[in-house]
Design a protein around this motif. Sequence first.
Motif, PDB file in Angstrom:
ATOM      1  N   GLU A 153       9.129   8.460  -2.379  1.00 55.99           N
ATOM      2  CA  GLU A 153       8.813  10.222  -3.791  1.00 55.99           C
ATOM      3  C   GLU A 153       7.993  10.532  -2.939  1.00 55.99           C
ATOM      4  O   GLU A 153       7.562  11.005  -2.155  1.00 55.99           O
ATOM      5  N   ASP A 154       9.156  11.923  -3.440  1.00 59.00           N
ATOM      6  CA  ASP A 154       8.451  13.518  -2.674  1.00 59.00           C
ATOM      7  C   ASP A 154       8.109  13.812  -3.396  1.00 59.00           C
ATOM      8  O   ASP A 154       7.709  14.104  -4.894  1.00 59.00           O
ATOM      9  N   VAL A 155       6.673  13.866  -2.651  1.00 62.01           N
ATOM     10  CA  VAL A 155       5.998  15.351  -3.401  1.00 62.01           C
ATOM     11  C   VAL A 155       5.797  16.226  -2.976  1.00 62.01           C
ATOM     12  O   VAL A 155       5.194  17.145  -3.062  1.00 62.01           O
ATOM     13  N   SER A 156       6.774  16.740  -2.188  1.00 63.64           N
ATOM     14  CA  SER A 156       6.345  18.149  -1.915  1.00 63.64           C
ATOM     15  C   SER A 156       6.691  19.614  -2.651  1.00 63.64           C
ATOM     16  O   SER A 156       5.718  20.059  -2.039  1.00 63.64           O
ATOM     17  N   ASP A 157       7.000  18.642  -3.859  1.00 65.64           N
ATOM     18  CA  ASP A 157       6.505  20.178  -4.913  1.00 65.64           C
ATOM     19  C   ASP A 157       4.940  20.126  -5.226  1.00 65.64           C
ATOM     20  O   ASP A 157       4.566  21.273  -5.603  1.00 65.64           O
ATOM     21  N   VAL A 158       4.946  19.013  -5.438  1.00 62.24           N
ATOM     22  CA  VAL A 158       3.211  18.608  -6.017  1.00 62.24           C
ATOM     23  C   VAL A 158       2.303  19.229  -5.300  1.00 62.24           C
ATOM     24  O   VAL A 158       1.126  20.085  -5.125  1.00 62.24           O
ATOM     25  N   GLU A 159       2.415  18.840  -3.610  1.00 61.87           N
ATOM     26  CA  GLU A 159       2.016  19.454  -2.683  1.00 61.87           C
ATOM     27  C   GLU A 159       2.030  20.584  -2.762  1.00 61.87           C
ATOM     28  O   GLU A 159       1.014  21.535  -2.459  1.00 61.87           O
TER      29      GLU A 159
ATOM     30  N   GLY B  84       0.633  -0.807  -0.238  1.00 60.88           N
ATOM     31  CA  GLY B  84       0.275  -0.028   0.314  1.00 60.88           C
ATOM     32  C   GLY B  84       0.482   1.324   0.137  1.00 60.88           C
ATOM     33  O   GLY B  84       1.840   1.210  -0.580  1.00 60.88           O
ATOM     34  N   THR B  85      -0.176   2.209   0.190  1.00 61.91           N
ATOM     35  CA  THR B  85       1.128   3.866   0.477  1.00 61.91           C
ATOM     36  C   THR B  85       0.138   4.415   1.543  1.00 61.91           C
ATOM     37  O   THR B  85      -0.716   4.251   2.010  1.00 61.91           O
ATOM     38  N   ALA B  86       1.211   4.820   1.965  1.00 62.21           N
ATOM     39  CA  ALA B  86       1.181   5.912   3.407  1.00 62.21           C
ATOM     40  C   ALA B  86       2.328   7.472   2.770  1.00 62.21           C
ATOM     41  O   ALA B  86       3.400   7.509   1.848  1.00 62.21           O
ATOM     42  N   ARG B  87       1.537   7.882   3.608  1.00 59.38           N
ATOM     43  CA  ARG B  87       2.475   9.706   3.357  1.00 59.38           C
ATOM     44  C   ARG B  87       3.368  10.391   5.098  1.00 59.38           C
ATOM     45  O   ARG B  87       2.597   9.833   5.794  1.00 59.38           O
ATOM     46  N   TYR B  88       4.640  10.194   4.457  1.00 59.25           N
ATOM     47  CA  TYR B  88       5.434  10.561   5.245  1.00 59.25           C
ATOM     48  C   TYR B  88       5.770  11.984   5.152  1.00 59.25           C
ATOM     49  O   TYR B  88       6.259  12.247   4.024  1.00 59.25           O
ATOM     50  N   VAL B  89       6.160  12.753   6.506  1.00 58.58           N
ATOM     51  CA  VAL B  89       6.196  14.180   5.917  1.00 58.58           C
ATOM     52  C   VAL B  89       7.479  14.058   7.348  1.00 58.58           C
ATOM     53  O   VAL B  89       7.607  13.910   8.123  1.00 58.58           O
ATOM     54  N   ASP B  90       9.312  14.462   6.618  1.00 59.71           N
ATOM     55  CA  ASP B  90      10.002  14.679   7.125  1.00 59.71           C
ATOM     56  C   ASP B  90      10.379  15.812   7.845  1.00 59.71           C
ATOM     57  O   ASP B  90      10.402  16.662   6.258  1.00 59.71           O
ATOM     58  N   ARG B  91      10.101  16.474   8.804  1.00 63.02           N
ATOM     59  CA  ARG B  91      10.819  17.648   9.778  1.00 63.02           C
ATOM     60  C   ARG B  91      11.948  18.123  10.158  1.00 63.02           C
ATOM     61  O   ARG B  91      12.790  19.555  10.352  1.00 63.02           O
ATOM     62  N   ALA B  92      12.833  17.547   9.851  1.00 58.60           N
ATOM     63  CA  ALA B  92      14.028  17.328  10.000  1.00 58.60           C
ATOM     64  C   ALA B  92      14.960  18.029   9.340  1.00 58.60           C
ATOM     65  O   ALA B  92      15.883  18.701   9.556  1.00 58.60           O
ATOM     66  N   MET B  93      14.366  18.558   7.725  1.00 59.94           N
ATOM     67  CA  MET B  93      15.308  19.528   6.771  1.00 59.94           C
ATOM     68  C   MET B  93      14.887  20.565   7.601  1.00 59.94           C
ATOM     69  O   MET B  93      13.606  21.087   7.702  1.00 59.94           O
ATOM     70  N   MET B  94      15.581  21.480   6.418  1.00 60.96           N
ATOM     71  CA  MET B  94      15.825  23.400   6.913  1.00 60.96           C
ATOM     72  C   MET B  94      13.719  23.142   5.911  1.00 60.96           C
ATOM     73  O   MET B  94      12.900  24.222   7.023  1.00 60.96           O
ATOM     74  N   ARG B  95      13.639  22.823   5.304  1.00 59.07           N
ATOM     75  CA  ARG B  95      11.862  22.667   4.677  1.00 59.07           C
ATOM     76  C   ARG B  95      11.370  21.802   5.018  1.00 59.07           C
ATOM     77  O   ARG B  95      11.994  20.504   4.547  1.00 59.07           O
ATOM     78  N   GLU B  96      10.321  21.948   5.176  1.00 59.89           N
ATOM     79  CA  GLU B  96       9.795  20.339   5.915  1.00 59.89           C
ATOM     80  C   GLU B  96       9.487  19.192   4.197  1.00 59.89           C
ATOM     81  O   GLU B  96       8.702  20.272   3.384  1.00 59.89           O
ATOM     82  N   ALA B  97       9.914  18.397   4.235  1.00 61.17           N
ATOM     83  CA  ALA B  97       9.740  17.198   2.965  1.00 61.17           C
ATOM     84  C   ALA B  97       8.552  16.074   3.034  1.00 61.17           C
ATOM     85  O   ALA B  97       8.057  15.761   4.362  1.00 61.17           O
ATOM     86  N   SER B  98       8.098  16.176   2.165  1.00 62.74           N
ATOM     87  CA  SER B  98       6.189  15.435   2.321  1.00 62.74           C
ATOM     88  C   SER B  98       6.713  13.803   0.971  1.00 62.74           C
ATOM     89  O   SER B  98       7.180  14.192   0.327  1.00 62.74           O
ATOM     90  N   TYR B  99       6.864  12.615   1.535  1.00 63.07           N
ATOM     91  CA  TYR B  99       6.806  11.771   0.655  1.00 63.07           C
ATOM     92  C   TYR B  99       5.760  10.940   0.782  1.00 63.07           C
ATOM     93  O   TYR B  99       4.794  10.643   1.549  1.00 63.07           O
ATOM     94  N   ARG B 100       5.146  10.245  -0.184  1.00 58.24           N
ATOM     95  CA  ARG B 100       4.120   9.238  -0.900  1.00 58.24           C
ATOM     96  C   ARG B 100       5.185   8.235  -0.445  1.00 58.24           C
ATOM     97  O   ARG B 100       5.941   7.194  -1.187  1.00 58.24           O
ATOM     98  N   VAL B 101       4.762   7.249   0.057  1.00 57.67           N
ATOM     99  CA  VAL B 101       5.423   5.844   0.706  1.00 57.67           C
ATOM    100  C   VAL B 101       4.437   4.870  -0.003  1.00 57.67           C
ATOM    101  O   VAL B 101       4.304   4.629   0.606  1.00 57.67           O
ATOM    102  N   GLY B 102       5.605   3.873  -1.132  1.00 56.66           N
ATOM    103  CA  GLY B 102       5.293   2.985  -1.291  1.00 56.66           C
ATOM    104  C   GLY B 102       5.395   1.220   0.008  1.00 56.66           C
ATOM    105  O   GLY B 102       6.927   1.325  -0.301  1.00 56.66           O
TER     106      GLY B 102
END
Length: 349
Positions: free
Chosen positions: A103-109, A68-86
Amino acid sequence: MSDFSNELLAAIPMPLILIGPDQRIAAMNPGAGEVFPGMGPGGHYLTVLRQPALSALVEQCLNSGEGGTARYVDRAMMREASYRVGAAAVMRDGARSVLLSFEDVSDVEWAGEMRRDFVANVSHELKTPLTALLGFIETLRGPARDDAQARERFLAIMEREAGRMNRLVADLLVLSRVESAERQRPTGRVNIEELVKTVLLSLQVLARSEEVSLTMSRRDDGSGPLTVQGDHDQLQQVLTNLIENGIKYGRKGGNLRVDLERFDRLPALRGPGVRISVEDDGDGFDPIHIPRLTERFYRIDNHRSRTMGGTGLGLAIAKHIVNRHRGRLRIKTEPGRGSTFTVLLPAPS
Ligand code: ADP
């Protein structure tokens, strides 16, 4: 893991993590190493990937084999990054492992968020004059039906509100046209001195009503035309927006100066260029606003902008046009003394 499997993982740029049946990290590729610098094979996956949606997915996949897939948000970076994790089950030596791909979906979001904000802003900007218009139509039909004086007054307000909507729609169209051509470099030749004269002439009526005197001067030795490679109409729009703002937000009875200068080398442009600065002697504003001033619909004084008939898009349009010309827009201001909006444009050598 065989050498081949490891090499295969390393060759894929997308971050990948293989979690073994014991819930420990069996392998990860360099892409995953970049996103999770503290993580290494052998560690429990929960020490780093501690987000409920993702751990539930890993557990489900390890237990039942269902991916399946889940969303993962990485807050450790300077800018928050969102991933779609398969997550996908992988059978190895009769036991089930889970391969996670990020899969980095930050720009799309981010783009989606910008679009939603923009639509909300435009709707709000249109709604205000529309509500006023509807209100006056109702009053003219009802209580003010036979009141000739009120009718004239209301019609004048309705005209102003309709004019505001008209300007807003026109500015939105300009903005979308400018944005779609932003990557194409303009090819025309524009004489900036002539252009400034034309714009000043076209704004004489407004300047007179605000009692602002307009002057233009050249700061260099004045020899030779100030020519740039550009789009005539777009540069006219930039100058109109900046000079009109200088008149609107400058001092009533004040002065507005346009200074022009050609440089053999402008460090910001790494080459020859023309500097156009529009300086008013109005109230200026707190420089804290400068970084946001070219955002769409950003206004310092909402009420003043509206009474002056502003759309809040003038500087956003100017910024996009200057970008298309590979130029720079600089803003300087001093509360109580006035503001200077400077455009630097590359010029042929
Ligand atoms: P508007 O249609 O509101 O004038 P702009 O994008 O042209 O929109 O400008 C955004 C805001 O920047 C204005 O609402 C005003 O608050 C501020 N501003 C622009 N030019 C000046 C200036 N010369 N002096 C003071 N404030 C200014």
